[in-house]
Design a protein around this motif. Sequence first.
Motif, mmCIF file in Angstrom:
data_model
loop_
_atom_site.group_PDB
_atom_site.id
_atom_site.type_symbol
_atom_site.label_atom_id
_atom_site.label_comp_id
_atom_site.label_asym_id
_atom_site.label_seq_id
_atom_site.Cartn_x
_atom_site.Cartn_y
_atom_site.Cartn_z
ATOM 1 N N GLY A 206 0.813 -1.215 0.000
ATOM 2 C CA GLY A 206 0.000 0.000 0.000
ATOM 3 C C GLY A 206 0.843 1.261 0.000
ATOM 4 N N GLY A 207 2.034 1.182 0.593
ATOM 5 C CA GLY A 207 2.924 2.343 0.644
ATOM 6 C C GLY A 207 4.127 2.205 -0.255
ATOM 7 N N LEU A 208 4.008 1.335 -1.262
ATOM 8 C CA LEU A 208 5.163 1.006 -2.085
ATOM 9 C C LEU A 208 5.751 2.215 -2.798
ATOM 10 N N GLU A 209 4.901 3.055 -3.341
ATOM 11 C CA GLU A 209 5.392 4.218 -4.083
ATOM 12 C C GLU A 209 6.222 5.123 -3.180
ATOM 13 N N ARG A 210 5.734 5.354 -1.974
ATOM 14 C CA ARG A 210 6.465 6.218 -1.033
ATOM 15 C C ARG A 210 7.760 5.566 -0.574
ATOM 16 N N LEU A 211 7.722 4.268 -0.271
ATOM 17 C CA LEU A 211 8.917 3.560 0.194
ATOM 18 C C LEU A 211 9.996 3.523 -0.886
ATOM 19 N N LEU A 212 9.580 3.356 -2.140
ATOM 20 C CA LEU A 212 10.548 3.259 -3.233
ATOM 21 C C LEU A 212 11.260 4.577 -3.522
ATOM 22 N N GLU A 213 10.735 5.680 -3.011
ATOM 23 C CA GLU A 213 11.432 6.964 -3.164
ATOM 24 C C GLU A 213 12.748 6.944 -2.393
ATOM 25 N N GLN A 214 12.794 6.170 -1.313
ATOM 26 C CA GLN A 214 13.982 6.136 -0.456
ATOM 27 C C GLN A 214 14.739 4.816 -0.512
ATOM 28 N N PHE A 215 14.031 3.718 -0.778
ATOM 29 C CA PHE A 215 14.638 2.396 -0.663
ATOM 30 C C PHE A 215 14.418 1.534 -1.905
ATOM 31 N N GLN A 216 15.310 0.568 -2.065
ATOM 32 C CA GLN A 216 15.029 -0.622 -2.846
ATOM 33 C C GLN A 216 14.499 -1.650 -1.848
ATOM 34 N N ILE A 217 13.549 -2.468 -2.276
ATOM 35 C CA ILE A 217 12.854 -3.332 -1.323
ATOM 36 C C ILE A 217 12.909 -4.788 -1.769
ATOM 37 N N VAL A 218 13.409 -5.657 -0.882
ATOM 38 C CA VAL A 218 13.291 -7.093 -1.099
ATOM 39 C C VAL A 218 12.275 -7.602 -0.090
ATOM 40 N N HIS A 219 11.259 -8.298 -0.587
ATOM 41 C CA HIS A 219 10.070 -8.616 0.200
ATOM 42 C C HIS A 219 9.841 -10.125 0.206
ATOM 43 N N LEU A 220 10.005 -10.759 1.382
ATOM 44 C CA LEU A 220 9.666 -12.165 1.556
ATOM 45 C C LEU A 220 8.225 -12.217 2.048
ATOM 46 N N CYS A 221 7.299 -12.554 1.138
ATOM 47 C CA CYS A 221 5.878 -12.355 1.423
ATOM 48 C C CYS A 221 5.124 -13.612 1.829
ATOM 49 N N GLY A 222 5.753 -14.792 1.764
ATOM 50 C CA GLY A 222 5.094 -16.019 2.188
ATOM 51 C C GLY A 222 4.451 -16.774 1.036
ATOM 52 N N LYS A 223 4.251 -18.051 1.257
ATOM 53 C CA LYS A 223 3.717 -18.930 0.220
ATOM 54 C C LYS A 223 2.339 -18.475 -0.258
ATOM 55 N N ILE A 314 2.243 5.064 8.333
ATOM 56 C CA ILE A 314 2.988 4.908 9.584
ATOM 57 C C ILE A 314 4.205 4.020 9.360
ATOM 58 N N LEU A 315 4.043 2.949 8.588
ATOM 59 C CA LEU A 315 5.174 2.074 8.293
ATOM 60 C C LEU A 315 6.280 2.848 7.591
ATOM 61 N N ALA A 316 5.930 3.629 6.569
ATOM 62 C CA ALA A 316 6.930 4.388 5.812
ATOM 63 C C ALA A 316 7.658 5.383 6.711
ATOM 64 N N TYR A 323 16.049 4.231 9.522
ATOM 65 C CA TYR A 323 17.214 4.330 8.643
ATOM 66 C C TYR A 323 18.090 5.531 9.018
ATOM 67 N N GLU A 324 17.455 6.648 9.348
ATOM 68 C CA GLU A 324 18.209 7.843 9.722
ATOM 69 C C GLU A 324 19.040 7.607 10.974
ATOM 70 N N ARG A 325 18.549 6.757 11.880
ATOM 71 C CA ARG A 325 19.244 6.505 13.152
ATOM 72 C C ARG A 325 19.937 5.140 13.166
ATOM 73 N N ARG A 326 20.152 4.558 12.008
ATOM 74 C CA ARG A 326 20.673 3.190 11.926
ATOM 75 C C ARG A 326 22.015 3.032 12.635
ATOM 76 N N GLY A 327 22.858 4.061 12.591
ATOM 77 C CA GLY A 327 24.162 3.968 13.235
ATOM 78 C C GLY A 327 24.066 3.742 14.724
ATOM 79 N N GLU A 328 23.061 4.348 15.375
ATOM 80 C CA GLU A 328 22.886 4.172 16.815
ATOM 81 C C GLU A 328 22.564 2.718 17.158
ATOM 82 N N TYR A 329 21.694 2.127 16.352
ATOM 83 C CA TYR A 329 21.308 0.732 16.607
ATOM 84 C C TYR A 329 22.478 -0.216 16.387
ATOM 85 N N VAL A 330 23.238 0.024 15.332
ATOM 86 C CA VAL A 330 24.387 -0.826 15.037
ATOM 87 C C VAL A 330 25.404 -0.769 16.181
#
Length: 356
Positions: A206-223, A314-316, A323-330
């Motif tokens: 549902g938010g694919l267009e918005r997410l793709l502005e920032q990311f490439q997405i690999v999606h494991l969606c289930g059988k 909300i997900l986006a 992603y902006e704070r990824r360094g802190e988590y790492v």
Amino acid sequence: MKSIVFTGGGSAGHVTPNLALIARLKDQGWSVDYVGSADGIERKITEEAGIRFHPISSGKLRRYFDLQNFKDPFKVIKGVGDAYRIIRKLKPNAVFSKGGFVSVPVVFAAWMNRVPVLIHESDMTPGLANKLSFPFASKVCVTFPETVRQFSGDKAECTGLPIRDEMLRGSAAKGLSLCDFHKQKPVLFVMGGSLGSRVINGAVRGGLERLLEQFQIVHLCGKGNLDPSLSAVRGYCQFEYVTTELPDLLAMADVVVSRSGSTSIFEFLYMRKPMLLVPLSKNASRGDQILNAESFRSQGYCEVLEEERMTADILAEQVSRLYERRGEYVERMKGHSNQDSITSILGLIGQVAGTK
């Protein structure tokens, strides 16, 4: 030759930790067999790994009303008989159970054959299968220190979760090539568990267009959850499920969105991948994923999004902030003590099998 039977199934999380142990045991000269349900995911995973597989009848252990509840006890009884004959023929030194409904008949059959049993509990609270198996086990391995007191007596020991060595051998270049991605845009890895998640799949798409502005997405969606209409979308790559490709896909990932099953989140921690966790709600589970996610959030390894609040927007927003704070988590993940769980568990196997 020393021999061991493994069991566990119903989801990939009940199988892949076993693979980490099996690889080491084979190196040490053990003979390894696997007992599981005929049509469960454990059969596909273990046979692809070259492990001898023995199918048994199995029924699901449900906490809710279902007409199958009247049929499945007979399947479980048949499964005990199937497992009894297999174990009597193989005469293993030990049985190791990772849980899941298929494991109960195997554990009971091992006890009937006087074969020592070890069980492993990944989550903070024991699952129903492991609760039923506990009286027949010689040792219980747990992932979280808090879980030790969930089991009476002195059987339980905190060993951590065994992680496959190959998870750290993934190639980001291979992952990018597999998905036809490039290095100029970060990669978002999305996984809803081995069976998929309708809620996560819907929010991502549902938010694919918005997410793709920032990311490439690999999606494991289930059988059965592939969306053919999105197969040509540039920067979006979907799979039902992956096995050998998983280390490569995670190696290229910058951030992760996932359910909070214990096996998956410890693999992400092991690989230092900042994560947004979406635990199964109590309406669909016993609440174990909620506890797992909260434990990781309290240690600063992840952010948590309740599925009741999940929308595409909300997900986006939360993924972008992660992603902006990824360094802190790492950095916080670097402080995690990577306990050598495999060595600890192998020591217990040797102990109960009488090989030490």
